[in-house]
Write a protein that holds these residues in place. Structure first.
Motif, PDB file in Angstrom:
ATOM      1  N   ARG A   6       0.789  -1.174   0.101  1.00 56.70           N
ATOM      2  CA  ARG A   6       0.087   0.078  -0.082  1.00 56.70           C
ATOM      3  C   ARG A   6       0.811   1.281  -0.036  1.00 56.70           C
ATOM      4  NH1 ARG A   6      -3.278  -2.901   4.169  1.00 56.70           N
ATOM      5  NH2 ARG A   6      -4.923  -3.668   2.941  1.00 56.70           N
ATOM      6  N   ASP A   7       0.582   2.045  -0.851  1.00 64.31           N
ATOM      7  CA  ASP A   7       1.302   3.526  -0.765  1.00 64.31           C
ATOM      8  C   ASP A   7       2.728   3.219  -1.081  1.00 64.31           C
ATOM      9  OD1 ASP A   7      -1.251   4.795  -0.302  1.00 64.31           O
ATOM     10  OD2 ASP A   7      -0.889   4.745   1.869  1.00 64.31           O
ATOM     11  N   ASN A   8       3.069   2.470  -1.846  1.00 61.17           N
ATOM     12  CA  ASN A   8       4.467   2.178  -2.095  1.00 61.17           C
ATOM     13  C   ASN A   8       5.323   1.850  -1.035  1.00 61.17           C
ATOM     14  OD1 ASN A   8       4.017   2.151  -5.018  1.00 61.17           O
ATOM     15  ND2 ASN A   8       4.478   4.137  -5.104  1.00 61.17           N
ATOM     16  N   ASN A   9       4.940   1.282  -0.087  1.00 59.90           N
ATOM     17  CA  ASN A   9       5.518   1.163   1.287  1.00 59.90           C
ATOM     18  C   ASN A   9       5.974  -0.381   1.570  1.00 59.90           C
ATOM     19  OD1 ASN A   9       6.655   1.044   3.810  1.00 59.90           O
ATOM     20  ND2 ASN A   9       4.785   1.985   4.909  1.00 59.90           N
ATOM     21  N   VAL A  10       7.175  -0.675   0.735  1.00 63.81           N
ATOM     22  CA  VAL A  10       7.693  -1.971   0.401  1.00 63.81           C
ATOM     23  C   VAL A  10       8.369  -2.567   1.986  1.00 63.81           C
ATOM     24  CG1 VAL A  10       9.384  -3.395  -0.682  1.00 63.81           C
ATOM     25  CG2 VAL A  10       8.216  -1.401  -1.906  1.00 63.81           C
ATOM     26  N   ASP A  11       8.728  -1.479   2.726  1.00 64.00           N
ATOM     27  CA  ASP A  11       9.211  -2.000   4.127  1.00 64.00           C
ATOM     28  C   ASP A  11       8.243  -2.699   4.886  1.00 64.00           C
ATOM     29  OD1 ASP A  11      11.784  -1.203   3.380  1.00 64.00           O
ATOM     30  OD2 ASP A  11      11.448   0.890   4.169  1.00 64.00           O
ATOM     31  N   GLN A  12       7.053  -1.807   5.045  1.00 62.17           N
ATOM     32  CA  GLN A  12       5.887  -2.535   5.654  1.00 62.17           C
ATOM     33  C   GLN A  12       5.268  -3.609   4.997  1.00 62.17           C
ATOM     34  OE1 GLN A  12       2.468  -0.104   5.858  1.00 62.17           O
ATOM     35  NE2 GLN A  12       1.604  -1.208   7.586  1.00 62.17           N
ATOM     36  N   ALA A  13       5.423  -3.848   3.755  1.00 62.53           N
ATOM     37  CA  ALA A  13       5.067  -5.056   3.086  1.00 62.53           C
ATOM     38  C   ALA A  13       5.717  -6.070   3.727  1.00 62.53           C
ATOM     39  CB  ALA A  13       4.540  -5.046   1.645  1.00 62.53           C
ATOM     40  N   LEU A  14       7.057  -5.931   3.683  1.00 66.29           N
ATOM     41  CA  LEU A  14       8.280  -6.890   3.854  1.00 66.29           C
ATOM     42  C   LEU A  14       7.941  -7.577   5.371  1.00 66.29           C
ATOM     43  CD1 LEU A  14      10.493  -8.560   2.482  1.00 66.29           C
ATOM     44  CD2 LEU A  14      11.849  -6.889   3.328  1.00 66.29           C
ATOM     45  N   ARG A  15       7.730  -6.426   6.152  1.00 64.09           N
ATOM     46  CA  ARG A  15       7.602  -6.794   7.684  1.00 64.09           C
ATOM     47  C   ARG A  15       6.207  -7.865   7.516  1.00 64.09           C
ATOM     48  NH1 ARG A  15       6.566  -1.734  10.225  1.00 64.09           N
ATOM     49  NH2 ARG A  15       7.861  -0.708   8.677  1.00 64.09           N
ATOM     50  N   VAL A  16       5.318  -7.423   7.104  1.00 59.61           N
ATOM     51  CA  VAL A  16       4.120  -8.244   7.138  1.00 59.61           C
ATOM     52  C   VAL A  16       4.207  -9.692   6.453  1.00 59.61           C
ATOM     53  CG1 VAL A  16       1.468  -8.379   6.105  1.00 59.61           C
ATOM     54  CG2 VAL A  16       2.322  -6.374   7.087  1.00 59.61           C
ATOM     55  N   LEU A  17       4.891  -9.646   5.422  1.00 63.47           N
ATOM     56  CA  LEU A  17       5.130 -11.113   4.804  1.00 63.47           C
ATOM     57  C   LEU A  17       6.158 -11.924   5.780  1.00 63.47           C
ATOM     58  CD1 LEU A  17       5.222 -12.845   2.413  1.00 63.47           C
ATOM     59  CD2 LEU A  17       7.656 -11.596   1.593  1.00 63.47           C
ATOM     60  N   LYS A  18       6.985 -11.250   6.447  1.00 60.04           N
ATOM     61  CA  LYS A  18       7.925 -11.936   7.375  1.00 60.04           C
ATOM     62  C   LYS A  18       7.410 -12.779   8.565  1.00 60.04           C
ATOM     63  CE  LYS A  18      12.546 -10.071   6.335  1.00 60.04           C
ATOM     64  NZ  LYS A  18      13.624  -9.118   6.993  1.00 60.04           N
ATOM     65  N   LYS A  19       6.263 -11.483   9.052  1.00 61.84           N
ATOM     66  CA  LYS A  19       5.323 -12.075  10.037  1.00 61.84           C
ATOM     67  C   LYS A  19       4.565 -13.464   9.725  1.00 61.84           C
ATOM     68  CE  LYS A  19       3.987  -8.805  12.904  1.00 61.84           C
ATOM     69  NZ  LYS A  19       3.285  -7.817  13.453  1.00 61.84           N
TER      70      LYS A  19
END
Length: 67
Positions: A6-19
C-alpha cells in the motif's frame, strides 16, 4: 502467500510478509531442510520436541495455579 503493498511502502509489506511466514513455520522448515536428516534422527528430534512442549505446558499450568 500474498501481501498487498500500500502506498508504495515496501518496508511495511516486507514486515507483514515475514510475520506471515513466521506464523506458518516456513523459516523453521527451511532451516530443517538445509541438510538431510535421517528418519531415526527425525523421530528422535520430534520426540524431544514433544517432551519440551509437554514440560512447558505443565510449567505454565503450575504457574497459573500458583504452585
Amino acid at each position: 502467500m500474498q501481501v498487498i503493498v500500500r502506498d508504495n511502502n515496501v518496508d511495511q509489506a516486507l514486515r507483514v510478509l515475514k510475520k506471515k511466514m513466521q506464523r506458518e513455520g516456513i523459516f523453521r522448515e527451511m532451516k530443517l531442510r538445509r541438510h538431510f536428516e535421517k528418519p531415526s534422527e527425525r523421530r528422535a528430534r520430534e520426540a524431544a520436541e514433544a517432551v519440551r512442549r509437554q514440560r512447558k505446558l505443565v510449567r505454565k499450568r503450575m504457574e497459573r495455579e500458583g504452585f
